[in-house]
Write an enzyme that holds these catalytic residues in place. Structure first.
Site, short mmCIF file in Angstrom:
data_model
loop_
_atom_site.label_atom_id
_atom_site.label_comp_id
_atom_site.label_asym_id
_atom_site.label_seq_id
_atom_site.Cartn_x
_atom_site.Cartn_y
_atom_site.Cartn_z
N ALA A 1 0.83 -1.20 0.00
CA ALA A 1 0.00 0.00 0.00
C ALA A 1 0.87 1.25 0.00
O ALA A 1 2.00 1.25 0.50
CB ALA A 1 -0.93 0.01 1.20
N ASP A 2 0.30 2.30 -0.56
CA ASP A 2 0.97 3.60 -0.53
C ASP A 2 -0.10 4.69 -0.63
O ASP A 2 -1.20 4.45 -1.15
CB ASP A 2 1.98 3.75 -1.66
CG ASP A 2 2.93 4.92 -1.42
OD1 ASP A 2 3.87 4.74 -0.63
OD2 ASP A 2 2.71 6.00 -1.99
N GLN A 3 0.24 5.86 -0.13
CA GLN A 3 -0.69 6.99 -0.21
C GLN A 3 0.07 8.25 -0.60
O GLN A 3 1.17 8.50 -0.11
CB GLN A 3 -1.39 7.22 1.13
CG GLN A 3 -2.48 8.28 1.09
CD GLN A 3 -3.11 8.52 2.46
OE1 GLN A 3 -2.51 9.18 3.29
NE2 GLN A 3 -4.29 7.96 2.67
#
Length: 225
Positions: free
Chosen positions: A84-86
């Site tokens: 995941a990344d944001q």
């Protein structure tokens, strides 16, 4: 509704003894994943997070989520891996992590009264199968006084958070409104999308959740291979 972004292949190498891996060192994502009550362990992926030239925040988040999952899947191909990344954007420009108090003060002054989009990308992978989604959250910040900014930063110290606001904590008080298909997306791991993807990979939380799950190990080093 979340949209399917891609489905690509990967290479297998080794195995471990638990079915689910979180390819992230983020304590926020770890807490979110634990809500599903499925045992998992954490592997911190070694990925260069430097944006490519001209890369927009959404594309950056998608690329890094895939890269994190791919790195860990190459090590543990027989297990389901979550990467995941944001990344955040203001009028299309990236909004990064402030790193310190002065930068956070400047950032919140710039975001006061503005609409910021947080792009939460997530990849679920197993061996040769990989799926990626992106769930945006639009946050409208309240008009903030310098005193309110300083008070908030002294309490929440959100220097490791893009946008200088921890939505899972007091940072919610900085918001005028939020709009997203998934309320957990803003914290970095969209659980509605994740439960659907896990079910597609044969790990439906409704079938595999435990009443009293064992606390997940800190890392793969804590798991017997």
């Amino acid at each position: 509704m979340f949209s399917l972004v891609s489905s690509i292949s990967n290479t297998s190498k080794t195995t471990v003894s638990t079915p689910l891996i979180l390819a992230s060192s983020s304590p926020y994502r770890r807490e979110l994943l634990s809500r599903l009550r499925i045992p998992f362990f954490v592997v911190a992926p070694e990925v260069d997070e430097t944006p490519m030239h001209g890369e927009d925040p959404r594309s950056l988040a998608l690329r890094l989520a895939q890269a994190k999952a791919q790195v860990v899947t190459a090590q543990y191909p027989d297990h389901i891996v979550i990467g995941a990344d944001q990344a955040a954007s203001l009028h299309g420009a990236p909004v990064g992590k402030p790193g310190n108090l002065a930068s956070a003060q400047r950032q919140l002054r710039a975001l006061s009264g503005q609409s910021v989009v947080f792009h939460s990308a997530m990849t679920v992978a197993r061996d040769h199968r990989l799926q990626t989604v992106e769930i945006p959250t639009t946050c409208v910040f309240r008009t903030l006084t310098d005193a309110a900014i300083d008070r908030y930063l002294a309490i929440d110290t959100p220097f490791d958070t893009a946008g200088s606001a921890k939505a899972e904590s007091l940072g919610i008080a900085l918001m005028q409104s939020m709009e997203s298909a998934d309320p957990t997306s803003i914290i970095g791991l969209p659980l509605i999308a994740l439960t659907r993807l896990l079910a597609d990979f044969g790990l439906d939380p409704l079938d595999h959740a435990q009443i009293n799950p064992t606390a997940p190990p800190q890392s793969a080093d804590d798991v017997q291979s």
